[in-house]
Design an enzyme around this catalytic site. Structure first.
Site, PDB file in Angstrom:
ATOM      1  N   TYR A 142      29.980  29.687  47.232  1.00 21.72           N
ATOM      2  CA  TYR A 142      30.421  28.757  48.278  1.00 21.72           C
ATOM      3  C   TYR A 142      29.239  28.111  48.997  1.00 21.72           C
ATOM      4  CZ  TYR A 142      35.471  29.639  48.487  1.00 21.72           C
ATOM      5  OH  TYR A 142      36.826  29.689  48.241  1.00 21.72           O
ATOM      6  N   LYS A 192      31.464  40.330  37.820  1.00 18.88           N
ATOM      7  CA  LYS A 192      31.405  40.179  36.361  1.00 18.88           C
ATOM      8  C   LYS A 192      29.978  40.498  35.907  1.00 18.88           C
ATOM      9  CE  LYS A 192      33.719  37.158  33.932  1.00 18.88           C
ATOM     10  NZ  LYS A 192      34.564  37.907  32.958  1.00 18.88           N
ATOM     11  N   ASP A 225      37.970  39.920  36.159  1.00 22.96           N
ATOM     12  CA  ASP A 225      39.115  39.430  35.371  1.00 22.96           C
ATOM     13  C   ASP A 225      40.072  40.580  35.048  1.00 22.96           C
ATOM     14  OD1 ASP A 225      37.144  40.509  33.732  1.00 22.96           O
ATOM     15  OD2 ASP A 225      37.358  39.008  32.140  1.00 22.96           O
ATOM     16  N   ASP A 249      38.582  35.106  47.130  1.00 21.21           N
ATOM     17  CA  ASP A 249      39.520  34.024  47.459  1.00 21.21           C
ATOM     18  C   ASP A 249      40.691  34.056  46.485  1.00 21.21           C
ATOM     19  OD1 ASP A 249      40.437  31.654  48.737  1.00 21.21           O
ATOM     20  OD2 ASP A 249      39.615  30.476  47.074  1.00 21.21           O
ATOM     21  N   ASP A 253      44.815  35.539  47.047  1.00 23.90           N
ATOM     22  CA  ASP A 253      46.029  34.723  46.861  1.00 23.90           C
ATOM     23  C   ASP A 253      46.979  35.416  45.875  1.00 23.90           C
ATOM     24  OD1 ASP A 253      45.189  32.573  48.549  1.00 23.90           O
ATOM     25  OD2 ASP A 253      46.187  31.142  47.207  1.00 23.90           O
TER      26      ASP A 253
END
Ligand code: NAD
Ligand code: IPM
Ligand code: MN
Length: 368
Positions: A142, A192, A225, A249, A253
Site C-alpha cells: 500500500y 507467501k 492462498d 484486506d 472481506d
C-alpha cells in the site's frame, strides 16, 4: 478519568447513515451510564473533497492526532472515480492511518448464533466462530516505493512495491501474540514465503519474536492462498491470524461472509501508546460506503456500532461496557431484527438503519 474525546468522521455514502446510529449509542452512554464523551465531528473522503478540495484537511489531520479516538464511517463513491489519484476519498483514510502510525488493524469475525444460517457457508462451519485477523496497516504494498504509472518504451507500466522492514513485522507480530494470550493463545501467520522475499523475512521475524518472547503461544505459518482456502473450509481452526496489509484486506472481506454480512464486521486500528497510555486509535467498520444502497435507509449499522464497542474496550478500558453493546446486538439479532443485507428465505420484513439503531438502544436499556 477526564472526559474522553472522540473525533467522528462519518465520510461518504452510508458512512453518515450508520454513524448517526453510533451517535445515539454514544449519547446513551452519557445519559444512562454516566460515561460522557466529548464529541467533535469533521469531514473525510469525498465529503471533505467537496468542501475543501482535499480528502483530508490538515486541520482534521491535526485534530485526529489530538483526540483519544477517531471513529470513521466509510469513504468513497462513484462520484469521485475520475478524480486525480492523490485526491481520491480513499487517500484521506490512508493518510489518517499512515500519519497516526496505526500499524495494527484488528478485524474480528464473530458469527452470532442467530446469523449462523445467513452465512453462505454451512451452519456447522460458522456457528460459534470467533477469530481475529490482525492486518498490518501502514506499510507493505500500500505504501512501498517506488510506486506510480511510468512510461516504459511505447507503453505504460503500473508499479507498486511490497516492502517490509524487520521492525514493522516485529511490532505487528507482538500485537498479534499479545492478543492471542487474551484469547485462544494461537497465532497463524500468513504470507507467501514460497514466492516473495518479503514473505521470507515476515516468516523469519514472526518466528524469532515468538521464540524470544511468546513461546507459550502456539504459532503456525501458512501461505496466504492456502489460508484463504482454509478460512472457507474450516475457519474455526484459527484464533488470531496475523498478515500483511494487502492479504489482510482481502482475507478480512472473505471472513466477513463467515459472519453473514460485510455489514457486521467492525475494526480497530491501533498505534503505539500516547502519553496518557492509550494507544493512538481509529475505529471503523470493515465495509465501504456501499453506493448501491446509500441514501435508502437500508444500511446495517451494526459494524459501525461494534466498532464503537471496540473503542470502549481498546481505548477506554471499558471492556464490560463493550460487552454490554455486543450483547445488545446479539439480543436484537436473536429477536429476529434484520436489516436487508441479513435477509434469507425466512420471510422476515427488514428493518431500516435507524430502526436497527433504536432496537439496539432498547436492548441496552434492558441491560440495565
Ligand atoms: P462496500 O463495502 O462499500 O460494498 C460491498 C457490498 O456490501 C455492497 O453490495 C454493499 O451494499 C454491501 N454492504 C457494505 N456495507 C454494508 C452495510 N453496512 N449494510 C448493508 N450492506 C452493506 O465495497 P465496494 O462496493 O467495493 O466499495 C464502495 C466504495 O467504498 C469504494 O469507493 C471503496 O473504495 C470504498 N471503501 C471504503 C472503505 C472504508 O472507508 N474503510 C472500505 C471498503 C471500500
Ligand atoms: C478497507 C478498505 C481500504 C483498504 C480502502 C478504502 C483504502 O478496503 O479498509 O478495507 O484497502 O484498506
Ligand atoms: Mn477492504
Amino acid at each position: 478519568m477526564s472526559t474522553p474525546s472522540l473525533l467522528i468522521l462519518p465520510g461518504d455514502g452510508i458512512g453518515p447513515e450508520v454513524m448517526a446510529e453510533v451517535v445515539k449509542v454514544i449519547d446513551w452512554f452519557g445519559a444512562k451510564r454516566d460515561l460522557p464523551f466529548e464529541v467533535s465531528e469533521d469531514l473525510v473522503g469525498g465529503a471533505a473533497y467537496d468542501k475543501h478540495g482535499t480528502p483530508l484537511h490538515d486541520d482534521t489531520m491535526a485534530r485526529a492526532q489530538e483526540v483519544d479516538a477517531v471513529l470513521l464511517g466509510a469513504v468513497g463513491g462513484p462520484k469521485y472515480d475520475d478524480l486525480d489519484f492523490s485526491l481520491k476519498p480513499e487517500r484521506g483514510l490512508l493518510r489518517l492511518r499512515k500519519e497516526m502510525d496505526l500499524f495494527a488493524n484488528l478485524r474480528p469475525a464473530q458469527c452470532f448464533d442467530a446469523l449462523a444460517d445467513f452465512s453462505s457457508l454451512k451452519r456447522d462451519v460458522v456457528a460459534g466462530l470467533d477469530i481475529m485477523i490482525v492486518r498490518e496497516l501502514t506499510s507493505g504494498i500500500y505504501f512501498g516505493e517506488p510506486r506510480g504509472i511510468f512510461k516504459e518504451g511505447n507503453e505504460r507500466v503500473g508499479v507498486n512495491t511490497q516492502r517490509y522492514t524487520e521492525s514493522e513485522i516485529e511490532r505487528v507480530a507482538r500485537s498479534a501474540f499479545e492478543l492471542a494470550r487474551k484469547r485462544g493463545n494461537k497465532v497463524c501467520s500468513m504470507e507467501k514465503a514460497n514466492v516473495m522475499e518479503s514473505g521470507i523475512l515476515w516468516r523469519e521475524v514472526v518466528q524469532k519474536v515468538h521464540d524470544a518472547d511468546y513461546a507459550d503461544v502456539e504459532l503456525s505459518h501458512m501461505y496466504a492462498d492456502a489460508g484463504a482456502m482454509q478460512l472457507c473450509r474450516w475457519p474455526k481452526q484459527f484464533d488470531v491470524i496475523v498478515t500483511d496489509n494487502l492479504f489482510g484486506d482481502i482475507l478480512s472481506d472473505a471472513a466477513a461472509m463467515l459472519t453473514g454480512s460485510l455489514g457486521m464486521l467492525p475494526s480497530a486500528s491501533l498505534g503505539a501508546p500516547m502519553e496518557n497510555g492509550r494507544p493512538k486509535a481509529l475505529y471503523e467498520p470493515v465495509h465501504g460506503s456501499a453506493p448501491d444502497i446509500a441514501g435508502q435507509g437500508k444500511a446495517n449499522p451494526i459494524a459501525c456500532i461494534l466498532s464503537f464497542a471496540m473503542a470502549l474496550r481498546y481505548s477506554f478500558d471499558l471492556g464490560e461496557e463493550a460487552t454490554r453493546v455486543e450483547k445488545a446486538v446479539e439480543k436484537v439479532l436473536a429477536d429476529g431484527k434484520r436489516t436487508a443485507d441479513l435477509l434469507g428465505e425466512d420471510g422476515i420484513e427488514p428493518v431500516s438503519t435507524s430502526e436497527m439503531g433504536d432496537a439496539i438502544l432498547a436492548a441496552l436499556d434492558a441491560s440495565l
